[in-house]
Structures are given as C-alpha cells and as structure tokens.
Write a protein that holds these residues in place. Structure first.
Motif, PDB file in Angstrom:
ATOM      1  N   THR A 121       0.828  -1.217   0.000  1.00  0.00           N
ATOM      2  CA  THR A 121       0.000   0.000   0.000  1.00  0.00           C
ATOM      3  C   THR A 121       0.854   1.255   0.000  1.00  0.00           C
ATOM      4  O   THR A 121       0.511   2.256  -0.641  1.00  0.00           O
ATOM      5  CB  THR A 121      -0.888   0.052   1.269  1.00  0.00           C
ATOM      6  OG1 THR A 121      -1.416  -1.241   1.520  1.00  0.00           O
ATOM      7  CG2 THR A 121      -2.005   1.052   1.099  1.00  0.00           C
TER       8      THR A 121
ATOM      9  N   GLY B  37      -2.702  -4.743  -1.822  1.00  0.00           N
ATOM     10  CA  GLY B  37      -2.671  -3.293  -1.626  1.00  0.00           C
ATOM     11  C   GLY B  37      -1.997  -2.510  -2.733  1.00  0.00           C
ATOM     12  O   GLY B  37      -1.547  -1.381  -2.513  1.00  0.00           O
TER      13      GLY B  37
ATOM     14  N   ASN C 203      -6.825  -6.471  -0.877  1.00  0.00           N
ATOM     15  CA  ASN C 203      -6.407  -6.100   0.471  1.00  0.00           C
ATOM     16  C   ASN C 203      -6.037  -7.338   1.287  1.00  0.00           C
ATOM     17  O   ASN C 203      -6.156  -8.465   0.800  1.00  0.00           O
ATOM     18  CB  ASN C 203      -7.503  -5.283   1.162  1.00  0.00           C
ATOM     19  CG  ASN C 203      -8.836  -5.995   1.131  1.00  0.00           C
ATOM     20  OD1 ASN C 203      -8.892  -7.195   1.348  1.00  0.00           O
ATOM     21  ND2 ASN C 203      -9.899  -5.260   0.844  1.00  0.00           N
TER      22      ASN C 203
END
Lengths: 136, 136
Positions: free
Chosen positions: A50, A81, A105
């Motif tokens: 992420t 992510g 995710n």
C-alpha cells in the motif's frame, strides 16, 4: 540499514513494505521470511505494498524471488494493496509479476490463501476417494 | 511525506510503524486511523513497533493520543512488538506509556482485544442476569 518486520497472524506471515528497498534490505527480508516460514510452519505470506508509490523492476524481481522461496518452503505468497497507478506503471514497464498472486487487500489475500490450501486438501481427498473406490 | 498504511484484518486495524514519525506523519496517521475506525466499525487497533529502535517522548505521546482517540470511538488499542532495549530506555526516560496496553506480538494483541471485548459482554450478561433474578 532498516529491517522490514515480519508479523505472524495465525497461519500467515504479514510483511508491510514501507521503506525504499536497498539490495541489503531485500536480502535481509528474504532471509528473515525464509527463516520465519521454517520456524513457524506458516503456509501463507502476504506482502502489503500500500505504501509504495513505485514498483520498479528491482522490487518486482524481489517479490518474484520471495514468492519462489516461499513456494519451495510450501507457502503461498500474495501481494496486496497495489495502487491503481502502480498497476498501470507496471504494465507500461512490461513487468507482469510472473508467478505472483495479487489481491486487493489483506483480508482478500487471506481468503485467497485459505482457498488455495483448501483446494489442495480437496484434491487430496478426491485422490483418496478414488483409491478407496478402486479397492472396494 | 510518508503515509503509514492502516490494514484491516477482521475486526482489527493493524498499523506497522517503520518510518521515523514527523509531526505531519503522526497527524495523518491519527486522522487515517480515526476515519478507518468509523468507516469499518472495527473494535481494535494494533500498533506494531517492532521496527522502532527508539521510542522517544514524541512517539510515546502519539501512541497515547491514538489510544485516547480510539477509546472515544469504542476501540481498544494495543501496542505490540516492543524491543527489550526500547522498554528499558522508556523506563529510564520516565515514560510509562499511560493508558496504553501492550502485548508481545500481534497474535497476543489480538487475544488481548478479544478478551477485553468478551469481558465487556460478560459484564453486560451479568447485569442482565441480576435484573432477571430481581424480577423473579
């Protein structure tokens, strides 16, 4: 010399990459992960990217290497992510992250690993059933 | 301007702090966490500080603030992965991390949160039982 922490959650090892990866950091992460997989007997590795704005060929190769090492140690690797911009850049660079599974995710990554493991069990069961039928 | 990613795992939000916290990073993390707690309805926040070599008064205050914000939003905060050296330094500095629960690793942190929530339920149950007994 930053070390990327490896967190154990149930049957899964979670790595959240937030720092720029140098050669040394990448090697240490691979070693740490391999040791933790063996020590814990975990069957899944989730790598969260992420925080990464860019995934270049170096990081891509590192992810592939980690996935290969984990596979040899009987663990599935899922990269989660990834930002939309990173995906676009990856494709434009011609990097397709071969052999790496991805999920949106962490939770979906966990589901993916659970499903992958369950499928293996089902395959085993089918094999056993076939044998039993053959014997009777 | 690095953003610390907040990962959702079941009923828990996981934050792994790996970068040096600036004022701005700390504020962004507090905002992100508060928003995610409200958006997801999670009841637990786990902050992993395995990667931190030093926890100074700034980081200590940030952790306290996050714990207070989470509490207001009905979520428990647990700080996990503190290194022995960090614990020693904290005590030597006279920082006791007031109001912050700690656990050795992520899994124990999750257990702690689950137990804390279960205790609340049991307390509720006991109250109800008492009422029932009083009525009969």
């Amino acid at each position: 010399m930053d070390r990327v922490p490896v967190l154990k959650i149930g049957d899964i090892l979670l790595v959240s990459i937030q720092v720029d990866m140098s050669d040394q950091t990448a090697v240490m992460l691979q070693e740490d992960l391999a040791e933790r997989i063996v020590a814990t007997g975990c069957h899944g590795v989730i790598i969260d990217i992420t925080a990464l704005d860019i995934v270049d060929s170096f990081v891509g190769r590192m992810l592939s290497t980690i996935a290969s090492i984990s596979k040899v140690l009987d663990a599935e690797t899922v990269v989660v992510g990834m930002r939309p911009a990173v995906a676009i850049t990856l494709v434009e660079l011609g990097l397709s992250l071969n052999g790496i599974r991805t999920a949106l995710n962490v939770e979906r990554g966990m589901e993916l690993i659970a499903t992958a493991r369950a499928d293996e069990w089902v395959m085993d069961d089918v094999d056993e059933d076939t044998e039993t039928t053959a014997t009777t």
